[in-house]
Write a protein that holds these residues in place. Structure first.
Motif, PDB file in Angstrom:
ATOM      1  N   ASP A  66       0.860  -1.164   0.000  1.00 39.96           N
ATOM      2  CA  ASP A  66       0.000   0.000   0.000  1.00 39.96           C
ATOM      3  C   ASP A  66       0.908   1.228   0.000  1.00 39.96           C
ATOM      4  N   PRO A  67       0.772   2.118  -0.960  1.00 39.83           N
ATOM      5  CA  PRO A  67       1.657   3.287  -1.017  1.00 39.83           C
ATOM      6  C   PRO A  67       1.618   4.136   0.250  1.00 39.83           C
ATOM      7  N   ALA A  68       0.463   4.218   0.892  1.00 36.50           N
ATOM      8  CA  ALA A  68       0.367   5.011   2.116  1.00 36.50           C
ATOM      9  C   ALA A  68       1.209   4.387   3.223  1.00 36.50           C
ATOM     10  N   GLY A  71       4.938   4.858   2.405  1.00 31.78           N
ATOM     11  CA  GLY A  71       5.358   6.218   2.705  1.00 31.78           C
ATOM     12  C   GLY A  71       5.512   6.452   4.196  1.00 31.78           C
ATOM     13  N   LEU A  72       4.583   5.896   4.982  1.00 34.61           N
ATOM     14  CA  LEU A  72       4.676   6.027   6.431  1.00 34.61           C
ATOM     15  C   LEU A  72       5.923   5.327   6.953  1.00 34.61           C
ATOM     16  N   ALA A  73       6.207   4.132   6.447  1.00 34.76           N
ATOM     17  CA  ALA A  73       7.396   3.397   6.867  1.00 34.76           C
ATOM     18  C   ALA A  73       8.655   4.179   6.514  1.00 34.76           C
ATOM     19  N   TRP A  74       8.674   4.771   5.334  1.00 35.84           N
ATOM     20  CA  TRP A  74       9.832   5.558   4.908  1.00 35.84           C
ATOM     21  C   TRP A  74      10.025   6.758   5.830  1.00 35.84           C
TER      22      TRP A  74
END
Length: 84
Positions: A66-68, A71-74
Motif C-alpha cells: 500500500d503506497p500510504a 510512505g509512512l514506513a519511509w
C-alpha cells in the motif's frame, strides 16, 4: 602565445591536448544560494522519492505494498530489512 622570431609563432602549453591552442576559458557560474525552508523540503522529498524508486527497482518481487503504508514506513526510517 610567444614570438620566437618575427615570422615564427610558438603556442603556450605542452600541446598534449588537440584543443590546447585557442582554448576559451569560460567564467565560473554564479554561486547559487542554498535552499531553505519549503524549497529545501521539496528537494529532499524529491531525492527521497528517487532513492525509494531505485531501491524498489532492484528489490526482489514481493506482494504489492500500500503506497500510504510504504510512505509512512519511509517517514519513520524503516527500511524493511526485518520483514520476512
Amino acid at each position: 602565445m610567444l614570438l620566437n622570431t618575427p615570422n615564427q609563432l610558438i603556442t603556450a602549453g605542452n600541446g598534449a591536448s588537440s584543443d590546447a591552442v585557442g582554448e576559451v576559458i569560460h567564467p565560473a557560474p554564479a554561486p547559487v544560494a542554498p535552499k531553505s525552508g519549503r524549497a529545501l523540503l521539496a528537494v529532499l522529498e524529491q531525492q527521497a522519492q528517487w532513492e525509494l524508486a531505485g531501491m524498489m527497482a532492484t528489490a526482489p518481487t514481493a506482494a504489492p505494498l500500500d503506497p500510504a503504508l510504504a510512505g509512512l514506513a519511509w517517514d519513520l526510517g524503516l527500511s524493511g530489512d526485518r520483514v520476512g
